[in-house]
Write an enzyme that holds these catalytic residues in place. Structure first.
Site, PDB file in Angstrom:
ATOM      1  N   ASP A  94      51.424  53.076  30.140  1.00 57.32           N
ATOM      2  CA  ASP A  94      51.767  52.210  31.254  1.00 57.32           C
ATOM      3  C   ASP A  94      51.695  52.959  32.599  1.00 57.32           C
ATOM      4  O   ASP A  94      52.268  54.050  32.716  1.00 57.32           O
ATOM      5  CB  ASP A  94      53.204  51.706  31.024  1.00 57.32           C
ATOM      6  CG  ASP A  94      53.578  50.567  31.927  1.00 57.32           C
ATOM      7  OD1 ASP A  94      52.894  49.536  31.891  1.00 57.32           O
ATOM      8  OD2 ASP A  94      54.564  50.709  32.683  1.00 57.32           O
ATOM      9  N   GLU A 104      46.782  53.024  31.662  1.00 55.40           N
ATOM     10  CA  GLU A 104      46.655  51.940  32.642  1.00 55.40           C
ATOM     11  C   GLU A 104      46.598  52.619  34.008  1.00 55.40           C
ATOM     12  O   GLU A 104      47.499  53.392  34.340  1.00 55.40           O
ATOM     13  CB  GLU A 104      47.856  51.000  32.552  1.00 55.40           C
ATOM     14  CG  GLU A 104      47.663  49.765  33.408  1.00 55.40           C
ATOM     15  CD  GLU A 104      48.977  49.085  33.785  1.00 55.40           C
ATOM     16  OE1 GLU A 104      48.952  47.903  34.140  1.00 55.40           O
ATOM     17  OE2 GLU A 104      50.042  49.750  33.744  1.00 55.40           O
ATOM     18  N   HIS A 152      48.416  40.973  29.361  1.00 55.85           N
ATOM     19  CA  HIS A 152      49.690  40.278  29.616  1.00 55.85           C
ATOM     20  C   HIS A 152      50.043  40.224  31.105  1.00 55.85           C
ATOM     21  O   HIS A 152      51.039  39.604  31.466  1.00 55.85           O
ATOM     22  CB  HIS A 152      50.797  40.972  28.832  1.00 55.85           C
ATOM     23  CG  HIS A 152      51.013  42.378  29.306  1.00 55.85           C
ATOM     24  ND1 HIS A 152      50.074  43.376  29.141  1.00 55.85           N
ATOM     25  CD2 HIS A 152      52.034  42.954  29.983  1.00 55.85           C
ATOM     26  CE1 HIS A 152      50.507  44.488  29.695  1.00 55.85           C
ATOM     27  NE2 HIS A 152      51.700  44.262  30.212  1.00 55.85           N
ATOM     28  N   ASP A 153      49.273  40.880  31.965  1.00 55.82           N
ATOM     29  CA  ASP A 153      49.561  40.881  33.397  1.00 55.82           C
ATOM     30  C   ASP A 153      48.621  39.986  34.199  1.00 55.82           C
ATOM     31  O   ASP A 153      48.807  39.825  35.410  1.00 55.82           O
ATOM     32  CB  ASP A 153      49.440  42.302  33.970  1.00 55.82           C
ATOM     33  CG  ASP A 153      50.527  43.226  33.459  1.00 55.82           C
ATOM     34  OD1 ASP A 153      51.634  42.736  33.173  1.00 55.82           O
ATOM     35  OD2 ASP A 153      50.262  44.438  33.355  1.00 55.82           O
TER      36      ASP A 153
HETATM   37  C1  GLC Z   1      52.434  47.686  33.811  1.00 60.59           C
HETATM   38  C2  GLC Z   1      52.672  46.642  32.762  1.00 60.59           C
HETATM   39  C3  GLC Z   1      53.424  45.510  33.384  1.00 60.59           C
HETATM   40  C4  GLC Z   1      54.747  46.034  33.883  1.00 60.59           C
HETATM   41  C5  GLC Z   1      54.569  47.223  34.798  1.00 60.59           C
HETATM   42  C6  GLC Z   1      55.841  47.963  34.991  1.00 60.59           C
HETATM   43  O1  GLC Z   1      51.626  47.239  34.829  1.00 60.59           O
HETATM   44  O2  GLC Z   1      51.466  46.254  32.190  1.00 60.59           O
HETATM   45  O3  GLC Z   1      53.617  44.447  32.504  1.00 60.59           O
HETATM   46  O4  GLC Z   1      55.424  45.027  34.563  1.00 60.59           O
HETATM   47  O5  GLC Z   1      53.654  48.167  34.290  1.00 60.59           O
HETATM   48  O6  GLC Z   1      56.214  48.623  33.817  1.00 60.59           O
END
Ligand code: GLC
Length: 564
Positions: A204, A258, A333-334
């Site tokens: 993440d 990510e 999911h985002d």
């Molecule tokens: C990433 C996740 C997201 C989350 C964020 C903070 O972007 O994919 O869902 O809200 O990190 O952890």
């Protein structure tokens, strides 16, 4: 010449992402759980995918649905227990499915024991686990936060008369990677999970873990945009190399970071094999295509163009020609559902555009990631009311606009296309109430279109369904390694309707034709002679027309030819 063909399971694997909250409830509390995933493993296996990426399942107060972790070594009560997790892992192994967990270590929950201690006093042993700014120094320089009504990443905390840093919500304080003890804690918890037998981590917001602990004003060159600044922390690559040396190199695992804010010029710094950092990362260029510049969640006015879409994929492919490896995704999911965003969820075009997008992802170079439900063409739910939303991102932005007297109606409209909850609605299993996801009230509304064919059971019994096409297309990729490793060459670069490309590997050539348009399109491909071309798959066999080098493509038709 393409040199990057060292075979790896994670290059050939197809990833299926599960948002556990929304997959399958077995307890009747309206929330998906680990037993629910176990129950559906045969289904997942039947898709032909190889790897499951599970969004966070650790103990969490759920300010951000599990992305705020209060115990990295235990399971969220709503999802089950560690015994359920062990059972899930052993049932997956039996089926030869690999498991990738989410590693959320840019921040923890404010309810994590480390933070509970850290905030107590300035001389607490855990003080330096987080970023603190003593109040006597005045107000700290501006830092942007995603889930804060005032977009302010510094929160004042009375017990120690200091501010702490949180790039996300105030319940998600950022961990201080500059402290070697924090890094050791992270490496230990990674080992804990690897020793249990997981096969990798999706990391993440890993691009933002390193911070300049002088916390200077945002340098001019970023022109007010914090995201690229956050991704250029001074010690980021040192930390990733250390993590690799101390943990990753000891296991046969995959990693995908990510990486918001990371540009293609920086890509190889993360994934060049010789640097020993990560295997892959998710860039955000496509996710920004239909958004205002620098505004991850704000739709731009003009529609996106296919030539821009092609440019993004083509330029990123070029990055990995000799080194590294790419990851391919159209939603997660985002971000909203792929078919609603890059195809069309209208009755006329839903089916062909959903299967076209599947064909695309499964015929590109890189590892493809699918979000649960993408295999049956699940669509955006497009809520009309703010009260239907559960997502902290939408709810905070709503409050923020309300506070500043902004246009709330325009915001609701924006969220129909941009809201994260579009991608989080419960899995549509069958035509029973709540789509077979739960017997009670689901935590987030189910999309009513489960009654109109967008569900697994109905599509199982139709050999021509989106689901069965997905399975066939997965098989096509598995049968032709050239679709995984082959070179990629863009054709018809300036065509705004048709995305065409060639893949080539060890003397095998493939031509992929994708009509990203609600109109029929005809194209001529002059690079090949088609005397011996063989159609290997099409999402619209009946309409498939080829005369020599000329192709007539129906709306959203996708076809792949093998050219001899
Ligand atoms: C990433 C996740 C997201 C989350 C964020 C903070 O972007 O994919 O869902 O809200 O990190 O952890």
């Amino acid at each position: 010449m393409y040199e990057n063909t060292e075979r790896k399971w994670w290059k050939e694997g197809i990833v299926y992402q599960i948002y556990p909250r929304s997959f399958q409830d077995t307890t009747g509390n309206g929330i998906g759980d680990l037993q629910g995933i176990i129950k559906r493993l045969d289904y997942i296996k039947s898709l032909g995918v190889d790897i499951i990426w599970l969004n966070p399942v650790y103990t969490s107060p759920n300010d951000d649905n599990g992305y705020d972790i209060s115990n990295y070594r235990d399971i969220m009560g709503e999802f089950g227990t560690m015994e359920d997790m062990d059972e899930l892992m052993s049932e997956m192994k039996k089926r030869d499915l690999r498991l990738v967990m989410d590693l959320v270590v840019n921040h923890s929950s404010d309810e994590h024991q480390w933070f509970v201690e850290s905030r107590k006093s300035r001389d607490n042993p855990y003080r330096d686990y987080y970023h603190w700014w003593p109040a006597e120094k005045g107000t700290p320089p501006k830092r942007f936060s995603y889930f804060d009504i005032d977009s302010n990443a510094w929160k004042y905390d009375a017990p120690s008369d200091s501010y702490y840093l949180h790039y996300y919500s105030a319940k998600q304080p950022d961990l201080k990677w500059e402290n070697p003890k924090v890094r050791e804690e992270v490496y230990d918890l990674m080992k804990f999970w690897f020793d249990k037998g997981i096969d990798g981590f999706r990391m993440d917001v890993i691009s933002t873990i390193s911070k300049d602990t002088d916390y200077p004003e945002l340098p001019e060159k970023y022109k007010g945009d914090f995201i690229p600044y956050y991704a250029e922390g001074p010690h980021l690559h040192e930390y990733l190399q250390e993590m690799n040396e101390k943990v990753l190199s000891k296991y046969d695992v995959m990693t995908v970071g990510e990486a918001p804010g990371v540009r293609k010029e920086q890509a190889l710094d993360f994934v060049d094999e010789d640097r020993n950092e990560l295997n892959m990362f998710f860039h955000f260029d496509l996710m920004g295509l239909d958004r205002e510049p620098g505004e991850t969640f704000k739709m731009r006015k003009e529609p996106w163009k296919l030539t821009e879409f092609k440019r993004i994929f083509t330029e990123w492919d070029e990055v990995f020609v000799k080194k590294g490896w790419g990851s391919l995704y159209l939603n997660n999911h985002d971000f909203p559902r792929s078919v609603s965003r890059w195809g069309s969820d209208s009755k006329a075009h839903w089916k062909h555009s959903a299967t076209l997008l599947q064909t695309f992802l499964l015929s590109m170079r890189g590892t493809p990631y699918f979000l649960y439900g993408e295999e049956i063409g699940m669509t955006n739910i497009k809520f009309d009311r703010i009260t239907d939303y559960q997502d902290i991102n939408t709810l905070t932005r709503y409050e923020s606009i309300k506070k500043s007297g902004g246009d709330l109606e325009a915001f609701i409209k924006n969220e129909k296309d941009a809201g994260r909850d579009n991608a989080r609605t419960p899995m549509q299993w069958n035509t029973e109430p709540h789509s077979g996801f739960t017997v009670k009230k689901p935590w987030l509304k189910v999309n009513e279109n489960y009654k109109e064919g967008i569900n697994v059971a109905t599509q199982e019994s139709d050999k021509d369904s989106v689901l069965n096409y997905f399975r066939n297309m997965v098989q096509v990729r598995k049968d032709h390694l050239g679709l995984v490793y082959g070179t990629y060459r863009l054709l018809l670069k300036d065509n705004e309707k048709v995305y065409a490309y060639a893949r080539e590997w060890q003397g095998e050539q493939f031509l992929v034709l994708l009509n990203f348009s609600t109109e029929p399109s005809s194209v001529s491909i002059n690079e090949f002679s088609f005397e011996k071309a063989r159609l290997i798959i099409s999402n619209n066999q009946a309409e498939n027309t080829q005369i020599g080098n000329n192709f007539e493509l129906a709306p959203y038709q996708a076809s792949i030819y093998k050219v001899f």
